[in-house]
Design a protein around this motif. Sequence first.
Motif, PDB file in Angstrom:
ATOM      1  N   GLU A 258     -11.278  -2.252  -4.647  1.00 43.29           N
ATOM      2  CA  GLU A 258     -10.225  -3.266  -4.665  1.00 43.29           C
ATOM      3  C   GLU A 258      -9.006  -2.676  -5.383  1.00 43.29           C
ATOM      4  O   GLU A 258      -8.902  -2.781  -6.608  1.00 43.29           O
ATOM      5  CB  GLU A 258     -10.700  -4.538  -5.379  1.00 43.29           C
ATOM      6  N   PRO A 259      -8.097  -2.036  -4.650  1.00 40.40           N
ATOM      7  CA  PRO A 259      -6.966  -1.352  -5.287  1.00 40.40           C
ATOM      8  C   PRO A 259      -6.157  -2.230  -6.246  1.00 40.40           C
ATOM      9  O   PRO A 259      -5.730  -1.757  -7.302  1.00 40.40           O
ATOM     10  CB  PRO A 259      -6.106  -0.911  -4.095  1.00 40.40           C
ATOM     11  N   TYR A 260      -5.967  -3.497  -5.903  1.00 38.95           N
ATOM     12  CA  TYR A 260      -5.114  -4.355  -6.730  1.00 38.95           C
ATOM     13  C   TYR A 260      -5.787  -4.785  -8.035  1.00 38.95           C
ATOM     14  O   TYR A 260      -5.141  -5.349  -8.907  1.00 38.95           O
ATOM     15  CB  TYR A 260      -4.658  -5.571  -5.923  1.00 38.95           C
ATOM     16  N   SER A 261      -7.082  -4.503  -8.152  1.00 37.91           N
ATOM     17  CA  SER A 261      -7.770  -4.787  -9.410  1.00 37.91           C
ATOM     18  C   SER A 261      -7.928  -3.533 -10.259  1.00 37.91           C
ATOM     19  O   SER A 261      -8.561  -3.566 -11.322  1.00 37.91           O
ATOM     20  CB  SER A 261      -9.144  -5.401  -9.133  1.00 37.91           C
ATOM     21  N   LEU A 262      -7.368  -2.422  -9.790  1.00 39.25           N
ATOM     22  CA  LEU A 262      -7.478  -1.155 -10.517  1.00 39.25           C
ATOM     23  C   LEU A 262      -6.788  -1.242 -11.870  1.00 39.25           C
ATOM     24  O   LEU A 262      -5.633  -1.647 -11.974  1.00 39.25           O
ATOM     25  CB  LEU A 262      -6.849  -0.023  -9.706  1.00 39.25           C
ATOM     26  N   LYS A 263      -7.510  -0.880 -12.911  1.00 38.03           N
ATOM     27  CA  LYS A 263      -6.948  -0.822 -14.256  1.00 38.03           C
ATOM     28  C   LYS A 263      -6.554   0.621 -14.548  1.00 38.03           C
ATOM     29  O   LYS A 263      -7.405   1.511 -14.584  1.00 38.03           O
ATOM     30  CB  LYS A 263      -7.963  -1.316 -15.286  1.00 38.03           C
ATOM     31  N   LYS A 264      -5.283   0.846 -14.738  1.00 36.72           N
ATOM     32  CA  LYS A 264      -4.788   2.208 -14.947  1.00 36.72           C
ATOM     33  C   LYS A 264      -5.342   2.804 -16.234  1.00 36.72           C
ATOM     34  O   LYS A 264      -5.566   2.107 -17.227  1.00 36.72           O
ATOM     35  CB  LYS A 264      -3.259   2.221 -14.986  1.00 36.72           C
TER      36      LYS A 264
ATOM     37  N   ILE B 280      -3.816   4.360  -2.246  1.00 38.66           N
ATOM     38  CA  ILE B 280      -5.255   4.287  -1.987  1.00 38.66           C
ATOM     39  C   ILE B 280      -5.615   3.010  -1.236  1.00 38.66           C
ATOM     40  O   ILE B 280      -6.803   2.733  -1.045  1.00 38.66           O
ATOM     41  CB  ILE B 280      -6.067   4.379  -3.296  1.00 38.66           C
ATOM     42  N   ASN B 281      -4.614   2.240  -0.812  1.00 32.55           N
ATOM     43  CA  ASN B 281      -4.888   1.075   0.028  1.00 32.55           C
ATOM     44  C   ASN B 281      -5.576   1.532   1.315  1.00 32.55           C
ATOM     45  O   ASN B 281      -5.262   2.594   1.856  1.00 32.55           O
ATOM     46  CB  ASN B 281      -3.597   0.344   0.387  1.00 32.55           C
ATOM     47  N   GLU B 282      -6.484   0.718   1.822  1.00 29.91           N
ATOM     48  CA  GLU B 282      -7.224   1.083   3.033  1.00 29.91           C
ATOM     49  C   GLU B 282      -6.295   1.394   4.194  1.00 29.91           C
ATOM     50  O   GLU B 282      -6.551   2.303   4.996  1.00 29.91           O
ATOM     51  CB  GLU B 282      -8.165  -0.058   3.418  1.00 29.91           C
ATOM     52  N   GLU B 283      -5.176   0.663   4.272  1.00 30.47           N
ATOM     53  CA  GLU B 283      -4.232   0.864   5.377  1.00 30.47           C
ATOM     54  C   GLU B 283      -3.520   2.209   5.297  1.00 30.47           C
ATOM     55  O   GLU B 283      -2.996   2.709   6.306  1.00 30.47           O
ATOM     56  CB  GLU B 283      -3.175  -0.247   5.386  1.00 30.47           C
ATOM     57  N   TYR B 284      -3.490   2.799   4.107  1.00 35.19           N
ATOM     58  CA  TYR B 284      -2.658   3.971   3.871  1.00 35.19           C
ATOM     59  C   TYR B 284      -3.420   5.283   3.681  1.00 35.19           C
ATOM     60  O   TYR B 284      -2.816   6.361   3.705  1.00 35.19           O
ATOM     61  CB  TYR B 284      -1.797   3.738   2.633  1.00 35.19           C
ATOM     62  N   ILE B 285      -4.716   5.201   3.458  1.00 33.01           N
ATOM     63  CA  ILE B 285      -5.499   6.401   3.146  1.00 33.01           C
ATOM     64  C   ILE B 285      -5.353   7.472   4.236  1.00 33.01           C
ATOM     65  O   ILE B 285      -5.473   7.196   5.435  1.00 33.01           O
ATOM     66  CB  ILE B 285      -6.991   6.047   2.970  1.00 33.01           C
ATOM     67  N   ASP B 286      -5.077   8.703   3.795  1.00 32.22           N
ATOM     68  CA  ASP B 286      -4.987   9.880   4.674  1.00 32.22           C
ATOM     69  C   ASP B 286      -3.914   9.758   5.749  1.00 32.22           C
ATOM     70  O   ASP B 286      -4.040  10.323   6.834  1.00 32.22           O
ATOM     71  CB  ASP B 286      -6.342  10.166   5.340  1.00 32.22           C
TER      72      ASP B 286
ATOM     73  N   ASP C 210       5.697  -4.147   4.129  1.00 31.75           N
ATOM     74  CA  ASP C 210       6.269  -5.013   3.095  1.00 31.75           C
ATOM     75  C   ASP C 210       5.208  -5.849   2.395  1.00 31.75           C
ATOM     76  O   ASP C 210       5.343  -6.166   1.199  1.00 31.75           O
ATOM     77  CB  ASP C 210       7.326  -5.943   3.712  1.00 31.75           C
ATOM     78  N   ASP C 211       4.153  -6.228   3.112  1.00 32.51           N
ATOM     79  CA  ASP C 211       3.123  -7.088   2.536  1.00 32.51           C
ATOM     80  C   ASP C 211       1.926  -6.312   1.979  1.00 32.51           C
ATOM     81  O   ASP C 211       0.919  -6.912   1.593  1.00 32.51           O
ATOM     82  CB  ASP C 211       2.642  -8.101   3.580  1.00 32.51           C
ATOM     83  N   VAL C 212       2.040  -4.967   1.935  1.00 29.77           N
ATOM     84  CA  VAL C 212       0.963  -4.140   1.366  1.00 29.77           C
ATOM     85  C   VAL C 212       1.581  -3.149   0.372  1.00 29.77           C
ATOM     86  O   VAL C 212       1.823  -1.981   0.704  1.00 29.77           O
ATOM     87  CB  VAL C 212       0.179  -3.378   2.454  1.00 29.77           C
ATOM     88  N   PRO C 213       1.851  -3.590  -0.850  1.00 28.64           N
ATOM     89  CA  PRO C 213       2.423  -2.682  -1.858  1.00 28.64           C
ATOM     90  C   PRO C 213       1.461  -1.540  -2.159  1.00 28.64           C
ATOM     91  O   PRO C 213       0.263  -1.777  -2.377  1.00 28.64           O
ATOM     92  CB  PRO C 213       2.601  -3.583  -3.090  1.00 28.64           C
ATOM     93  N   PRO C 214       1.931  -0.317  -2.162  1.00 28.09           N
ATOM     94  CA  PRO C 214       1.045   0.822  -2.427  1.00 28.09           C
ATOM     95  C   PRO C 214       0.483   0.803  -3.850  1.00 28.09           C
ATOM     96  O   PRO C 214       1.180   0.452  -4.808  1.00 28.09           O
ATOM     97  CB  PRO C 214       1.964   2.034  -2.235  1.00 28.09           C
ATOM     98  N   VAL C 215      -0.782   1.156  -3.949  1.00 27.14           N
ATOM     99  CA  VAL C 215      -1.433   1.375  -5.239  1.00 27.14           C
ATOM    100  C   VAL C 215      -1.787   2.854  -5.296  1.00 27.14           C
ATOM    101  O   VAL C 215      -2.417   3.381  -4.368  1.00 27.14           O
ATOM    102  CB  VAL C 215      -2.710   0.514  -5.388  1.00 27.14           C
ATOM    103  N   TYR C 216      -1.415   3.517  -6.376  1.00 29.41           N
ATOM    104  CA  TYR C 216      -1.484   4.979  -6.405  1.00 29.41           C
ATOM    105  C   TYR C 216      -2.690   5.501  -7.178  1.00 29.41           C
ATOM    106  O   TYR C 216      -3.238   4.833  -8.051  1.00 29.41           O
ATOM    107  CB  TYR C 216      -0.188   5.536  -7.009  1.00 29.41           C
ATOM    108  N   GLY C 217      -3.072   6.721  -6.844  1.00 27.72           N
ATOM    109  CA  GLY C 217      -4.179   7.373  -7.527  1.00 27.72           C
ATOM    110  C   GLY C 217      -5.176   7.944  -6.541  1.00 27.72           C
ATOM    111  O   GLY C 217      -4.824   8.313  -5.419  1.00 27.72           O
ATOM    112  N   VAL C 218      -6.432   8.017  -6.961  1.00 28.75           N
ATOM    113  CA  VAL C 218      -7.520   8.478  -6.099  1.00 28.75           C
ATOM    114  C   VAL C 218      -8.667   7.478  -6.201  1.00 28.75           C
ATOM    115  O   VAL C 218      -8.771   6.720  -7.169  1.00 28.75           O
ATOM    116  CB  VAL C 218      -8.009   9.888  -6.499  1.00 28.75           C
ATOM    117  N   LEU C 219      -9.531   7.485  -5.201  1.00 26.64           N
ATOM    118  CA  LEU C 219     -10.615   6.504  -5.157  1.00 26.64           C
ATOM    119  C   LEU C 219     -11.648   6.735  -6.262  1.00 26.64           C
ATOM    120  O   LEU C 219     -12.376   5.813  -6.630  1.00 26.64           O
ATOM    121  CB  LEU C 219     -11.295   6.544  -3.785  1.00 26.64           C
ATOM    122  N   LYS C 220     -11.716   7.963  -6.759  1.00 24.69           N
ATOM    123  CA  LYS C 220     -12.537   8.255  -7.935  1.00 24.69           C
ATOM    124  C   LYS C 220     -11.570   8.647  -9.051  1.00 24.69           C
ATOM    125  O   LYS C 220     -11.237   9.826  -9.218  1.00 24.69           O
ATOM    126  CB  LYS C 220     -13.520   9.398  -7.661  1.00 24.69           C
TER     127      LYS C 220
END
Length: 417
Positions: A290-296, A195-201, A223-233
């Motif tokens: 903010e994907p990196y602040s996402l609480k699973k 769900i990182n902005e660089e990776y969406i769709d 390498d400098d943008v680790p993927p964060v998984y899930g959906v924006l909602k």
Amino acid sequence: MEAYANALLYAIPFFIVLVLVEIAYGYFIKNQTHNVMDTISSLSSGLTNIIKDSLGLVIIIISYPYLLEHLALFKIEATWLVYVIAFIAIDFASYWNHRLSHKINFFWNQHVIHHSSEEFNLACALRQSISNLLGYFPILLIPAALIGVPHKVIVLLAPIHLFAQFWYHTKHIGKLGVFEYIIVTPSQHRVHHAINEEYIDKNLAAIFCVWDRLFGTFQEELDDVPPVYGVLKPAHTWNPILINFQHIWRLIKDAWRTNNWLDKLRIWFMPTGWRPKDVAKKFPITTVTEPYSLKKYNTNPSRFLIWWSISQLVATTLLMLFMFYNYANIEFNNLLLYGLIVFIGIYGYTSIMDKMKFAWVIEIVFSCLGLFVLYRTGSWFGLDAYSYFGNYIVALYFVSTIFGAIYFASKQFIKKP
């Protein structure tokens, strides 16, 4: 459908074994990519999907044989070259179907379940939809129909094409050199699920990544943008049936609430995430910015709840395997009943995993319905023909589920809705 059921009889154990191997490998190298409850949810989602597909619960807008009959310019035999062409045609259609699902509000609902996991592993590959009730995929196979690719070739290759997308749902395989320019790899698909902005769709292809490179949707894993998984909602539930219809329920509410009649109609066909301005202002929905602040999502399950949930998944899987094994001997109406019972069971135990209020009632309804079938028919859909003790084991399972549901209710392992 019987042939598909027979294929699933072998495919399900194969996929489960691979998931277990990945779990064991993660434990061995001390890099576990599985969350127990998330994995149970993923595998349960896979079970709901194969029930729906094996029963043919879909409205076919137009069939491939119909297109073949009316559009074919040539009549060709099923040679090895035709199989290659057909596989490429299926992959091309899959790319555009996938892209449609990511870009249009209505179609996103049928795909959101696959992205709903906040982990990335082989189990999440099995998060497949039960809300894709409109069979429009053959329309995307018009190129194959035009050149006369036989229907039997498409029928054979379609499940192979689907199953071939399983292996790259893993974090344990890095980049694969020259293969990154030919096929979809784990690295590319990690990007797709992020769900990182660089990776969406991005990276919408199924097998051959050439489509992404050709149509501008390719993105390398950085390498400098680790993927964060899930959906924006975020789904905020382990219940795969609820996840399947969360998005369309939001669309229905927005269409009802908006005062603009044009918006009531166009919301279904607008880009994914679009909402009428008046509704968005009055009924805001929290999205991940903010994907990196996402609480699973985490319901803090007790050890007993974890093991109980695992046992429910195992029992449900065994019930499904018997359904496929005995598919030809069960009448269609009874197959529908069988599927309904299993659906209720999955809804029940995944709701208890969520600690939802009244989830225990659903489990009791499920168990009582199963016991009623045993009482009225004297057999669990013909199980006594294969095992003398089989019906007693099934009855014991339903009874134990009742006691388990009551236990969790009495211990107040629930949360307020």
